[in-house]
Scaffold this motif. Sequence first.
Motif, short mmCIF file in Angstrom:
data_model
loop_
_atom_site.label_atom_id
_atom_site.label_comp_id
_atom_site.label_asym_id
_atom_site.label_seq_id
_atom_site.Cartn_x
_atom_site.Cartn_y
_atom_site.Cartn_z
N HIS A 190 2.35 -36.30 -69.34
CA HIS A 190 1.88 -34.98 -68.92
C HIS A 190 1.30 -34.97 -67.51
N CYS A 191 0.33 -35.84 -67.26
CA CYS A 191 -0.41 -35.75 -66.00
C CYS A 191 0.43 -36.12 -64.79
N GLU A 192 1.15 -37.25 -64.85
CA GLU A 192 2.00 -37.62 -63.72
C GLU A 192 3.11 -36.60 -63.49
N PRO A 193 3.78 -36.09 -64.52
CA PRO A 193 4.79 -35.05 -64.28
C PRO A 193 4.20 -33.79 -63.64
N VAL A 194 2.97 -33.40 -64.02
CA VAL A 194 2.34 -32.25 -63.39
C VAL A 194 2.13 -32.52 -61.90
N ARG A 195 1.64 -33.72 -61.59
CA ARG A 195 1.41 -34.07 -60.18
C ARG A 195 2.71 -33.99 -59.40
N ARG B 179 5.40 -32.28 -60.11
CA ARG B 179 5.89 -30.91 -60.01
C ARG B 179 5.15 -30.13 -58.93
N LEU B 180 3.86 -30.46 -58.74
CA LEU B 180 3.07 -29.80 -57.70
C LEU B 180 3.36 -30.37 -56.31
N GLY B 181 4.05 -31.49 -56.27
CA GLY B 181 4.36 -32.09 -54.98
C GLY B 181 3.16 -32.70 -54.29
N ARG B 182 2.21 -33.24 -55.08
CA ARG B 182 0.99 -33.82 -54.52
C ARG B 182 1.03 -35.34 -54.65
#
Length: 300
Positions: free
Chosen positions: A35-40, A42-45
Amino acid sequence: MRFRHPDGSTVHLAYCTNVHPAETLDGVLAQLRDHCEPVRKRLGRDRLGIGLWLARDAAHALVTDPAALRGLRAELDRRGLEVVTLNGFPYEGFGAEEVKYRVYKPDWADPERLDHTTSLARLLAGLLPDDVTDGTISTLPLAWRTAYDETRADKARAALVTLAERLDALRELTGRSIRIGLEPEPGCVVETTHDAIAPLTAIAHERIGVCVDTCHLATSFEDPDTALDALAAARVPVVKSQLSAALHAEHPADPAVREALAAFAEPRFLHQTRTTTPSGGRQGTDDLDEALADGGPLPA
């Protein structure tokens, strides 16, 4: 993520992990991966802050095994994640099929709450990024309102005083400052930010303050400016804010509105419901299904 405030300070924005059930350390590591790494990404951060929830068993595994804590920190770094805040409100079983009132146990009158929060503070001091010296932990607002008498209030007050002393000692030992925020919530002893002022000014310690949750603020019909000004005037620190949403029904008598609201009544969590009264007060129920019941305690 990090943002630069106009006053030059750094503001940390974190993705809360308590929305994903995980009771063990293995479950926490899976959260980071799934969850957390995919969110990062997707945000391009390059780096994403996470508001980590550590259930009792996961926290115990980390606090009793320094190698496991180092491993968690390495995993955070490897996945481009950082932790500056923990959600210390749920103790365990937050992903169970039925949570409801269990989320308020143990409360601050029970020694287990003090021990668990002390462990979380020690862990957070070890997880903070190298260039960050301050961390925060949100916690339940003393207790659920029922069965909370003066004896239990005295125990809760003593526990928070002890916690403040431990946080001072942790600062001396590690150079890391960890602060705790009681999170006002409808139905609890501390239901509003106003309710937090008396118990926290009695303790009067810079490391014990308030976590302002925007959903709870809205559900209690508190005006944010008024609430924050009152806390500032009382010298009660706001150590953390949680950006969450409340449902608002402008026309609750409309059958279509009630049908839409009913879709959110479910067996896992409480959904405290409030309305204002003509006199300016509040009426409420502990759960949404009670509010929607025919002939229930809330007006249509």
